[in-house]
Write a protein that holds these residues in place. Structure first.
Motif, PDB file in Angstrom:
ATOM      1  N   ILE A  31       0.843  -1.197   0.000  1.00  0.00           N
ATOM      2  CA  ILE A  31       0.000   0.000   0.000  1.00  0.00           C
ATOM      3  C   ILE A  31       0.879   1.248   0.000  1.00  0.00           C
ATOM      4  O   ILE A  31       0.641   2.183  -0.754  1.00  0.00           O
ATOM      5  CB  ILE A  31      -0.957   0.002   1.204  1.00  0.00           C
ATOM      6  N   ILE A  32       1.893   1.253   0.832  1.00  0.00           N
ATOM      7  CA  ILE A  32       2.751   2.435   0.963  1.00  0.00           C
ATOM      8  C   ILE A  32       3.634   2.639  -0.269  1.00  0.00           C
ATOM      9  O   ILE A  32       3.712   3.750  -0.807  1.00  0.00           O
ATOM     10  CB  ILE A  32       3.614   2.333   2.239  1.00  0.00           C
ATOM     11  N   LYS A  33       4.283   1.580  -0.734  1.00  0.00           N
ATOM     12  CA  LYS A  33       5.280   1.697  -1.810  1.00  0.00           C
ATOM     13  C   LYS A  33       4.747   1.370  -3.195  1.00  0.00           C
ATOM     14  O   LYS A  33       5.385   1.664  -4.195  1.00  0.00           O
ATOM     15  CB  LYS A  33       6.462   0.782  -1.515  1.00  0.00           C
ATOM     16  N   GLY A  34       3.591   0.710  -3.266  1.00  0.00           N
ATOM     17  CA  GLY A  34       3.078   0.249  -4.544  1.00  0.00           C
ATOM     18  C   GLY A  34       3.645  -1.118  -4.865  1.00  0.00           C
ATOM     19  O   GLY A  34       4.465  -1.661  -4.126  1.00  0.00           O
ATOM     20  N   GLY A  35       3.221  -1.673  -5.955  1.00  0.00           N
ATOM     21  CA  GLY A  35       3.710  -2.994  -6.337  1.00  0.00           C
ATOM     22  C   GLY A  35       3.052  -3.454  -7.616  1.00  0.00           C
ATOM     23  O   GLY A  35       2.144  -2.810  -8.133  1.00  0.00           O
TER      24      GLY A  35
ATOM     25  N   GLU B  48       1.876   4.791   7.890  1.00  0.00           N
ATOM     26  CA  GLU B  48       1.997   3.361   8.169  1.00  0.00           C
ATOM     27  C   GLU B  48       0.811   2.884   9.006  1.00  0.00           C
ATOM     28  O   GLU B  48       0.283   1.795   8.776  1.00  0.00           O
ATOM     29  CB  GLU B  48       3.312   3.046   8.883  1.00  0.00           C
ATOM     30  N   LYS B  49       0.375   3.696   9.953  1.00  0.00           N
ATOM     31  CA  LYS B  49      -0.779   3.336  10.787  1.00  0.00           C
ATOM     32  C   LYS B  49      -2.042   3.185   9.934  1.00  0.00           C
ATOM     33  O   LYS B  49      -2.805   2.236  10.110  1.00  0.00           O
ATOM     34  CB  LYS B  49      -0.996   4.382  11.866  1.00  0.00           C
TER      35      LYS B  49
ATOM     36  N   VAL C 241      -5.119  -2.692   5.882  1.00  0.00           N
ATOM     37  CA  VAL C 241      -4.794  -4.106   5.678  1.00  0.00           C
ATOM     38  C   VAL C 241      -5.627  -4.989   6.598  1.00  0.00           C
ATOM     39  O   VAL C 241      -6.180  -5.997   6.159  1.00  0.00           O
ATOM     40  CB  VAL C 241      -3.283  -4.366   5.870  1.00  0.00           C
ATOM     41  N   LYS C 242      -5.732  -4.625   7.847  1.00  0.00           N
ATOM     42  CA  LYS C 242      -6.547  -5.422   8.783  1.00  0.00           C
ATOM     43  C   LYS C 242      -7.982  -5.497   8.289  1.00  0.00           C
ATOM     44  O   LYS C 242      -8.620  -6.553   8.346  1.00  0.00           O
ATOM     45  CB  LYS C 242      -6.476  -4.849  10.185  1.00  0.00           C
ATOM     46  N   TRP C 243      -8.487  -4.378   7.810  1.00  0.00           N
ATOM     47  CA  TRP C 243      -9.865  -4.341   7.292  1.00  0.00           C
ATOM     48  C   TRP C 243     -10.000  -5.208   6.044  1.00  0.00           C
ATOM     49  O   TRP C 243     -10.932  -6.010   5.936  1.00  0.00           O
ATOM     50  CB  TRP C 243     -10.274  -2.892   7.022  1.00  0.00           C
TER      51      TRP C 243
END
Length: 101
Positions: free
Chosen positions: A67-71, A87-88, A94-96
């Motif tokens: 999510i932060i860096k892409g992929g 990050e939080k 992600v948890k969701w």
């Protein structure tokens, strides 16, 4: 009486507001521009992501970084760009996402 019962259930944790809060976070961070809950748009549906990573010990950490860096390369030829989230916020998302069934 009904309101009191719902309020009491919220206080005791029988009803979670996090599912709503994280859906709102996903909307506010424009995740829903490329993803849906249960179908592929540009990227996979969140339920499909949850199924793919189900039971993987490192799934949360791996997805936070995506999510932060892409992929790219996991779901096809269209890469996911980096996202402007903390990050939080990424951890909450992600948890969701992994909780979708």
């Amino acid at each position: 009486m009904k309101r009191f019962l719902i309020f009491s259930m919220l206080l005791t944790g029988l009803i979670s507001t996090s599912a709503f809060a994280n859906a709102d976070l996903a909307k506010s961070k424009n995740c829903m521009g490329c993803h849906a809950i249960d179908k592929k748009l540009v990227g996979p549906g969140f339920k499909e992501v949850a199924e793919k990573y189900k039971g993987q010990k490192d799934a949360e950490a791996k997805l936070v970084q995506k999510i932060i860096k892409g992929g790219g390369g996991v779901w096809g030829s269209i890469p996911m760009p980096p996202n402007a989230v903390t990050e939080k916020e990424a951890q909450e998302l992600v948890k969701w996402v992994l909780s979708q069934k």
